[in-house]
Design a protein around this motif. Sequence first.
Motif, short mmCIF file in Angstrom:
data_model
loop_
_atom_site.label_atom_id
_atom_site.label_comp_id
_atom_site.label_asym_id
_atom_site.label_seq_id
_atom_site.Cartn_x
_atom_site.Cartn_y
_atom_site.Cartn_z
N ILE A 39 -0.97 8.10 -4.04
CA ILE A 39 -1.81 7.96 -5.23
C ILE A 39 -3.09 7.21 -4.84
O ILE A 39 -3.09 6.39 -3.91
CB ILE A 39 -1.11 7.24 -6.40
CG1 ILE A 39 -0.78 5.78 -6.01
CG2 ILE A 39 0.13 7.97 -6.87
CD1 ILE A 39 -0.50 4.92 -7.20
N TYR A 40 -4.17 7.49 -5.57
CA TYR A 40 -5.47 6.85 -5.30
C TYR A 40 -5.47 5.49 -6.00
O TYR A 40 -5.20 5.40 -7.19
CB TYR A 40 -6.57 7.74 -5.87
CG TYR A 40 -7.96 7.19 -5.68
CD1 TYR A 40 -8.70 7.48 -4.53
CD2 TYR A 40 -8.55 6.41 -6.69
CE1 TYR A 40 -9.99 6.98 -4.39
CE2 TYR A 40 -9.82 5.93 -6.53
CZ TYR A 40 -10.55 6.21 -5.38
OH TYR A 40 -11.82 5.74 -5.23
N LYS A 41 -5.73 4.42 -5.25
CA LYS A 41 -5.75 3.09 -5.88
C LYS A 41 -6.61 2.12 -5.08
O LYS A 41 -6.95 2.38 -3.92
CB LYS A 41 -4.33 2.54 -6.02
CG LYS A 41 -3.60 2.32 -4.70
CD LYS A 41 -2.20 1.76 -4.96
CE LYS A 41 -1.47 1.57 -3.64
NZ LYS A 41 -0.13 1.04 -3.85
N TYR A 42 -6.97 1.01 -5.76
CA TYR A 42 -7.70 -0.05 -5.07
C TYR A 42 -6.70 -1.08 -4.55
O TYR A 42 -5.67 -1.35 -5.18
CB TYR A 42 -8.65 -0.78 -6.03
CG TYR A 42 -9.78 0.07 -6.53
CD1 TYR A 42 -10.74 0.57 -5.64
CD2 TYR A 42 -9.91 0.35 -7.88
CE1 TYR A 42 -11.79 1.34 -6.11
CE2 TYR A 42 -10.96 1.11 -8.35
CZ TYR A 42 -11.89 1.61 -7.47
OH TYR A 42 -12.92 2.38 -7.92
N ASN A 53 -0.33 1.82 -9.01
CA ASN A 53 -1.71 1.32 -9.09
C ASN A 53 -1.64 -0.03 -9.81
O ASN A 53 -1.53 -0.11 -11.04
CB ASN A 53 -2.57 2.31 -9.89
CG ASN A 53 -4.03 1.91 -9.87
OD1 ASN A 53 -4.36 0.72 -9.79
ND2 ASN A 53 -4.90 2.90 -9.90
N TYR A 54 -1.66 -1.08 -9.01
CA TYR A 54 -1.40 -2.41 -9.56
C TYR A 54 -2.50 -2.86 -10.53
O TYR A 54 -2.22 -3.51 -11.53
CB TYR A 54 -1.24 -3.44 -8.43
CG TYR A 54 -0.01 -3.15 -7.60
CD1 TYR A 54 1.27 -3.37 -8.12
CD2 TYR A 54 -0.10 -2.63 -6.32
CE1 TYR A 54 2.40 -3.07 -7.40
CE2 TYR A 54 1.03 -2.34 -5.57
CZ TYR A 54 2.28 -2.56 -6.12
OH TYR A 54 3.40 -2.26 -5.40
N TYR A 55 -3.74 -2.49 -10.22
CA TYR A 55 -4.84 -2.86 -11.11
C TYR A 55 -4.59 -2.26 -12.51
O TYR A 55 -4.71 -2.95 -13.53
CB TYR A 55 -6.15 -2.36 -10.51
CG TYR A 55 -7.39 -2.68 -11.33
CD1 TYR A 55 -7.44 -3.76 -12.20
CD2 TYR A 55 -8.54 -1.88 -11.21
CE1 TYR A 55 -8.59 -4.05 -12.93
CE2 TYR A 55 -9.68 -2.16 -11.93
CZ TYR A 55 -9.70 -3.24 -12.80
OH TYR A 55 -10.83 -3.51 -13.53
N GLU A 56 -4.15 -1.00 -12.53
CA GLU A 56 -3.86 -0.35 -13.82
C GLU A 56 -2.68 -1.04 -14.51
O GLU A 56 -2.67 -1.23 -15.72
CB GLU A 56 -3.53 1.14 -13.62
CG GLU A 56 -4.72 1.98 -13.20
CD GLU A 56 -5.88 1.88 -14.21
OE1 GLU A 56 -5.62 1.88 -15.43
OE2 GLU A 56 -7.04 1.75 -13.75
N ASN A 62 -4.77 5.58 -0.37
CA ASN A 62 -3.83 6.55 -0.94
C ASN A 62 -2.64 6.77 0.00
O ASN A 62 -2.07 7.85 0.06
CB ASN A 62 -4.52 7.87 -1.29
CG ASN A 62 -5.19 8.50 -0.10
OD1 ASN A 62 -5.06 7.99 1.02
ND2 ASN A 62 -5.88 9.60 -0.31
N SER A 121 0.82 -1.23 0.00
CA SER A 121 0.00 0.00 0.00
C SER A 121 0.85 1.27 0.00
O SER A 121 0.41 2.31 -0.48
CB SER A 121 -0.97 -0.02 1.19
OG SER A 121 -0.23 -0.10 2.39
#
Lengths: 370, 218
Positions: free
Chosen positions: A195-198, A69-72, A191, A64
Motif C-alpha cells: 500500500i502507498y503510505k508515508y 497507513n498509520y497517518y490515516e 509501498n 514498513s
Amino acid sequence: MTIFQLSLKNISKKLFFSLFSFVIAGSALVFSLFYIASIEHSVSKSLALSKGEYISYVNEERFSNIPVNYYERFKEEFDYVIPYVYNTGIVSYDYDCMIIGTDIKKNIIYYNGNLYNYEIELSEVYDTEKPLVYLSENLKNSVNNNLIEINGIEYQVGGFIKILEKSLNENIVITTLDIYGQYVDMSIINNDSGIYKYIIDTYYITSNQNEDEVINTISMIYNAPDSRYFVDSYKKIFDSQMEEFMMFSNIPVTFFILVSVFSFFNIYISINLSIAERKKYYSILSTLGMKLKHLRKMIIIEMSIISVISAILSIFIGMFISLIAISASKGLTFAMASIPKFFLTLIAIIMVPIILTTISTRFIKYKQII
Amino acid sequence: MYKLNNIYKSYDNDKTFVLNNLSFEFQKGELIAIIGKSGSGKTTLLKILATLNKPTKGFYIFDEKNLEKLSNDELAEFRNKHIGIVFQEYNLIGNLTAEENIILPTIFNKKQSNNYKVNEIAEALGIKSLLNKKANLLSGGEQQRVAIARAMINDPELVLADEPTGNLDNDNANQLFAMLKKLNNLGVTVITVTHNLEFAKMFDKIYELKNGQLGLYK
C-alpha cells in the motif's frame, strides 16, 4: 454544661507550649504547599505541551512491511493530528537549515522539543512548476527572485514563516509531505507492504481522551504492547521537569514529619505539666465522678482548639513566608495551591496534633490526678 | 446496709497502719458523726467511704455491692451515681458560676441536669440568688452551700462531709447541720467527720476514731 463547654472555660496555659512547635511545622508545610504550587505553575507554563496535547515519535520504518497507513489511522482515531518528518539541508551551499515536512495548513511546528505556532506571510509565486517551500525569516537574504536553492535543488518560496509568541532563531524550511517525499527524502514514501503510505517521524496529537486512553489507542494503532515510552504527554514532561524539584519539595514534608515526631514529646510533656499544674482541678472533678476517658476527652478538646489556632497562624505565616520567598526567586510567580491540596494540608496541620494528643493521653494514669 | 470489713490502710508499705483492722457497719438513712484527733485517720476513713482511696486490706460493701474489685473508672462512675461529698475547702471551681459548679457531677453521667432541679436545691439551701455568681466571689458559708448543692445534684444515697465546720462560725455551723438534717430527712445517709465535738453532738450517732479503729463515742 457539657464536657466541651467545661474544657473551653479551662484551657491550660501549659498546653500552649505545644502551639509553637505546631506553628513551625504547619508554616513549613503551608510554605512548601505554595512554593511547590508556584514551581508547578511556572514549570507548566514553560512546557512544550499543554494538557490534551501529545507527541508520538515512533520509527515507522520498523513497520514498513505492515499494510497499514498509520497517518490515516491516527487521523481516524484522534481529533487533530499533524505529521512531521525532518531532514537537514544546506541553503545556497552556505547555510545549514532544517527541512520539515508537515501539514502546512495546521500552522504548528514541532521542533527540538518545542511547539511553535506560526503564520505564513505569502509571497507571490512565479513558477508553479518548481516545488513550493516556506522559509523562516532569517533565510530571507538567501532568496533570489522568490527562488531558493536547498541541497542543490531550486524551490519556489511560497512565503515566510512568522513565529508567534516565542522566537525561533534556526533556519527552518517547511513543506508538504508530498514535496518532501518527492524532493527532500524519497524514503518517506513507501509501498513495501503493497500500500502507498508515508513513513512519519513524529505526530502531534490533541485529544479529549485521558492519557491512558491515548496511550492505549496509539499502542493499538501500532499493535505494540506499550507505547508509553515513545509518547510524550503534558504529564510525562511535567513530571520529568518536576523531578529536580521533588528533593526540595520533600524537605518541608520531612521537616513536618520530624517536628511532628518531636511534637509528640512536646505534647506528652505539655499534657503532663498541665495535669501537674491542675492536679487539684482534676482531683475535684475526679471526686465528682470524672473517669480517665473524660479527662482524655477534655485534654483532646483543649488541644484541638490549640490545633485550630495553630492551623490559622500556620496558614498566615506560611503564606507570608511563601510570598516573600517566591517574590525573591527569579522566574517564579506566586500561585495558589489547589483547593484539595490546601484542605489536605489544613487537615494534616489540625489532625496531626490531635492524633498525637490522643496517643499521649493513653499514658495518663489515675495516680496523676488523685 | 453499708459495711467496712477489717479495713487496713497504710501509706508506708505496711510499716504503720492509719486504719488498723477497722470494721464499721451503718444503715441507710443514718445521721452519723465521726470524731477523732488530728492525724487519727478521719480523712483517710472518709476517703475510703467516698471510694476515693482503696484500703490496703479489707473490703467495703455498699448496699450489698462489694466495691473491692471495681476499677478506678468504675469507682468514679459509682461515686458519681451514689455518693455526694462536701469538702472542708469546698473544692469549687473558682472560675465557674455557682450553678455551673452545682451541675458539674451531671456532665460525667448520662443524666442531664434540669434547671428545675438546680433551682429547687438552690431554693432549699437559700442560694438561688447566687447561682450566676462566680464561685471565687462567694463567701465561705455561701461556697459551702454550693458544695452541698453539688453533692445533692445526682440524688446520692450517701453524703459525706469532711470537717464541714472547719471554716464556719457557730451560726453557720448550726445552719449547716440544719441542711444536713434536712437531707437526712429525705432518706439520705449522712456521715460527717469532724473534730468539733459540739457539732458532732447534734448527730444521731457519734463514732470515735482511735488507734485506727472505730467505736461508739460514749
